[in-house]
Scaffold this motif. Sequence first.
Motif, PDB file in Angstrom:
ATOM      1  N   ALA A  75       3.838  -3.153   7.022  1.00 32.94           N
ATOM      2  CA  ALA A  75       2.536  -2.790   7.594  1.00 32.94           C
ATOM      3  C   ALA A  75       2.682  -2.410   9.065  1.00 32.94           C
ATOM      4  O   ALA A  75       2.065  -1.460   9.539  1.00 32.94           O
ATOM      5  CB  ALA A  75       1.548  -3.947   7.436  1.00 32.94           C
TER       6      ALA A  75
ATOM      7  N   SER B 197       0.843  -1.202   0.000  1.00 28.33           N
ATOM      8  CA  SER B 197       0.000   0.000   0.000  1.00 28.33           C
ATOM      9  C   SER B 197       0.875   1.249   0.000  1.00 28.33           C
ATOM     10  O   SER B 197       2.082   1.185   0.239  1.00 28.33           O
ATOM     11  CB  SER B 197      -0.902  -0.001   1.236  1.00 28.33           C
ATOM     12  N   GLY B 198       0.238   2.379  -0.222  1.00 26.25           N
ATOM     13  CA  GLY B 198       0.965   3.641  -0.196  1.00 26.25           C
ATOM     14  C   GLY B 198       1.569   3.920   1.168  1.00 26.25           C
ATOM     15  O   GLY B 198       2.685   4.439   1.277  1.00 26.25           O
ATOM     16  N   ALA B 199       0.855   3.564   2.239  1.00 28.47           N
ATOM     17  CA  ALA B 199       1.370   3.780   3.594  1.00 28.47           C
ATOM     18  C   ALA B 199       2.592   2.893   3.864  1.00 28.47           C
ATOM     19  O   ALA B 199       3.548   3.328   4.517  1.00 28.47           O
ATOM     20  CB  ALA B 199       0.275   3.495   4.619  1.00 28.47           C
ATOM     21  N   GLU B 200       2.559   1.669   3.357  1.00 23.77           N
ATOM     22  CA  GLU B 200       3.695   0.766   3.549  1.00 23.77           C
ATOM     23  C   GLU B 200       4.919   1.262   2.792  1.00 23.77           C
ATOM     24  O   GLU B 200       6.039   1.239   3.313  1.00 23.77           O
ATOM     25  CB  GLU B 200       3.315  -0.648   3.119  1.00 23.77           C
TER      26      GLU B 200
ATOM     27  N   LYS C 101      12.478   2.748  14.869  1.00 20.76           N
ATOM     28  CA  LYS C 101      11.517   2.121  13.951  1.00 20.76           C
ATOM     29  C   LYS C 101      11.799   0.628  13.835  1.00 20.76           C
ATOM     30  O   LYS C 101      10.877  -0.189  13.871  1.00 20.76           O
ATOM     31  CB  LYS C 101      11.589   2.784  12.579  1.00 20.76           C
TER      32      LYS C 101
ATOM     33  N   ALA D  84       5.452   4.407   1.973  1.00 19.04           N
ATOM     34  CA  ALA D  84       5.882   5.633   2.651  1.00 19.04           C
ATOM     35  C   ALA D  84       6.704   5.294   3.895  1.00 19.04           C
ATOM     36  O   ALA D  84       7.697   5.969   4.191  1.00 19.04           O
ATOM     37  CB  ALA D  84       4.678   6.489   3.015  1.00 19.04           C
ATOM     38  N   ALA D  85       6.305   4.258   4.618  1.00 20.66           N
ATOM     39  CA  ALA D  85       7.069   3.834   5.795  1.00 20.66           C
ATOM     40  C   ALA D  85       8.455   3.350   5.384  1.00 20.66           C
ATOM     41  O   ALA D  85       9.452   3.651   6.052  1.00 20.66           O
ATOM     42  CB  ALA D  85       6.316   2.738   6.547  1.00 20.66           C
TER      43      ALA D  85
ATOM     44  N   ALA E  95       4.250   1.012   9.165  1.00 26.50           N
ATOM     45  CA  ALA E  95       3.256   2.040   8.779  1.00 26.50           C
ATOM     46  C   ALA E  95       2.267   2.307   9.904  1.00 26.50           C
ATOM     47  O   ALA E  95       1.823   3.437  10.091  1.00 26.50           O
ATOM     48  CB  ALA E  95       2.535   1.619   7.502  1.00 26.50           C
ATOM     49  N   ALA E  96       1.924   1.269  10.651  1.00 26.61           N
ATOM     50  CA  ALA E  96       0.960   1.423  11.730  1.00 26.61           C
ATOM     51  C   ALA E  96       1.564   2.116  12.953  1.00 26.61           C
ATOM     52  O   ALA E  96       0.853   2.759  13.716  1.00 26.61           O
ATOM     53  CB  ALA E  96       0.405   0.062  12.150  1.00 26.61           C
TER      54      ALA E  96
END
Length: 175
Positions: A170, A66-69, A125, A71-72, A173-174
């Motif tokens: 994931a 996903s885009g969030a993954e 992270k 981006a992370a 990202a979370a």
Amino acid sequence: SEAGRARLRREGAQPGEAFAAQPAQIVDRFVMDGAGDARAVRGVDSGGALRRLAALRDAGGKPWLSGAELAAAEALRADWERAQAGLVRGSDWRAPPNGASARAANGQEQAMAARCDAGRRSAQKLARLAPALRRVVERACLYEDGLEALERAEGWPARSGKVALKLGLAQLAAG
């Protein structure tokens, strides 16, 4: 073998770039010079691993991550690269102090602080991940190892690295 692949990269590089091209591909980029003009330079392609991750697709042809993954992964990679950057040695006698006193932080101290902060952020992270997921994210996003090599090194079944990478990104990202 890895040594053979490294030799092929050296032999295929432009003159003077043989050993720089060994760990990563050398590409043309544009940077701003001191006058504010864009000029072409050659340097290491730091986005190769993330482009490969973005190209992963599922059975239906949709993006696997996903885009969030992504981006992370980009944020982790950016912090990690900032933490790896070296500083220029010596003193810049032309640079005035930034504060009112002569003991104010200079440019090198600020660069070192930014480097330390980036290292701390990337370590935090990665520390939030389970050890197996951390190894996958580190090797795929930071060290740019292929997923097949990762699976062999970990003794995992084929194509399981892709799932582990998705789980790790994931979780990043979370968090």
